[in-house]
Motif scaffolding. Structure first.
Motif, short mmCIF file in Angstrom:
data_model
loop_
_atom_site.label_atom_id
_atom_site.label_comp_id
_atom_site.label_asym_id
_atom_site.label_seq_id
_atom_site.Cartn_x
_atom_site.Cartn_y
_atom_site.Cartn_z
N GLY A 67 0.83 -1.19 0.00
CA GLY A 67 0.00 0.00 0.00
C GLY A 67 0.86 1.24 0.00
O GLY A 67 2.05 1.17 0.35
N SER A 68 0.26 2.36 -0.40
CA SER A 68 1.03 3.60 -0.44
C SER A 68 0.10 4.81 -0.39
O SER A 68 -1.10 4.71 -0.63
N LEU A 69 0.69 5.93 -0.08
CA LEU A 69 0.03 7.22 -0.20
C LEU A 69 1.09 8.28 -0.44
O LEU A 69 2.27 8.06 -0.17
N MET A 70 0.65 9.41 -0.97
CA MET A 70 1.54 10.53 -1.24
C MET A 70 1.08 11.72 -0.41
O MET A 70 -0.12 11.91 -0.20
N VAL A 71 2.04 12.52 0.05
CA VAL A 71 1.75 13.74 0.78
C VAL A 71 2.37 14.91 0.03
O VAL A 71 3.54 14.86 -0.35
N THR A 72 1.55 15.93 -0.24
CA THR A 72 2.04 17.19 -0.79
C THR A 72 1.61 18.30 0.17
O THR A 72 0.84 18.06 1.11
N THR A 73 2.09 19.52 -0.06
CA THR A 73 1.83 20.59 0.91
C THR A 73 1.04 21.75 0.30
O THR A 73 1.06 21.97 -0.90
N GLU A 74 0.37 22.47 1.18
CA GLU A 74 -0.36 23.69 0.83
C GLU A 74 -0.18 24.69 1.96
O GLU A 74 -0.48 24.38 3.12
N ASN A 80 -1.49 30.37 9.12
CA ASN A 80 -0.05 30.55 9.22
C ASN A 80 0.64 29.20 9.41
O ASN A 80 1.47 29.00 10.29
N GLY A 81 0.23 28.24 8.58
CA GLY A 81 0.77 26.89 8.69
C GLY A 81 0.59 26.13 7.39
O GLY A 81 0.02 26.64 6.41
N ILE A 82 1.05 24.91 7.41
CA ILE A 82 1.03 24.05 6.22
C ILE A 82 0.04 22.91 6.41
O ILE A 82 0.04 22.24 7.44
N PHE A 83 -0.81 22.72 5.40
CA PHE A 83 -1.64 21.52 5.33
C PHE A 83 -0.86 20.46 4.57
O PHE A 83 -0.23 20.76 3.56
#
Length: 158
Positions: A67-74, A80-83
């Motif tokens: 299994g796998s998943l990917m994480v990207t940022t916003e 004042n933070g990152i999702f």
């Protein structure tokens, strides 16, 4: 349930082929799309080589990625933070309903907590197909909530 037999780890360049395979399978299963092998391979490889873009997490059982998943940022100016956006979630059919997604999510959550002060991570987001109620129930069981937002896109630029 055999979930304790799974190793959860960050993906590495050697995982390229299986990540491409999983992404193609997910696109076929969820959206009936046949992704271009060349474009997809380049996309996965680009992320693996550029951690500033994000990262993949994989579940492994007996040296086989299951299994796998990917994480990207916003960046969120409101917080004042990152999702961290969770994307490209896939568990091989043979290993579904064994807690693999839960373990992948817990790994991501622990990583976020450990990097909280450095990165200012304010939460997790993901998108899910409207009709994929099984996935929606899984996400709700882990504490995620429907935000009420819809996603719009424009693919042809220029």
């Amino acid at each position: 349930m055999v979930e304790n037999k799974f190793l959860i780890r960050l993906a590495k360049p050697d995982d390229l082929d299986v990540l491409v395979e999983f992404n193609r399978a997910m696109a076929r299963e969820t959206e009936d799309k046949d992704l271009s092998l060349d474009i997809l391979t380049a996309g996965v490889e680009t992320l693996l080589k550029n951690p500033i873009l994000g990262f993949y997490v994989v579940a492994e059982n007996q040296n086989k990625v299951t299994g796998s998943l990917m994480v990207t940022t916003e960046w969120s100016d409101w917080r004042n933070g990152i999702f961290w956006w969770i994307q490209s979630v896939y568990v091989h059919p043979e290993f579904r309903r064994q807690g693999i997604y839960r373990r992948l999510y817990e790994f991501v959550k622990e990583k976020a907590i450990n990097q909280q002060q450095e990165l200012k991570i304010c939460g997790f987001r993901l998108y899910v197909e409207h009709q994929n109620t099984v996935a929606q129930k899984t996400y709700e069981a882990l504490g995620m909530k429907d935000t009420g937002y819809m996603i719009f896109e424009e693919l042809e630029l220029g």
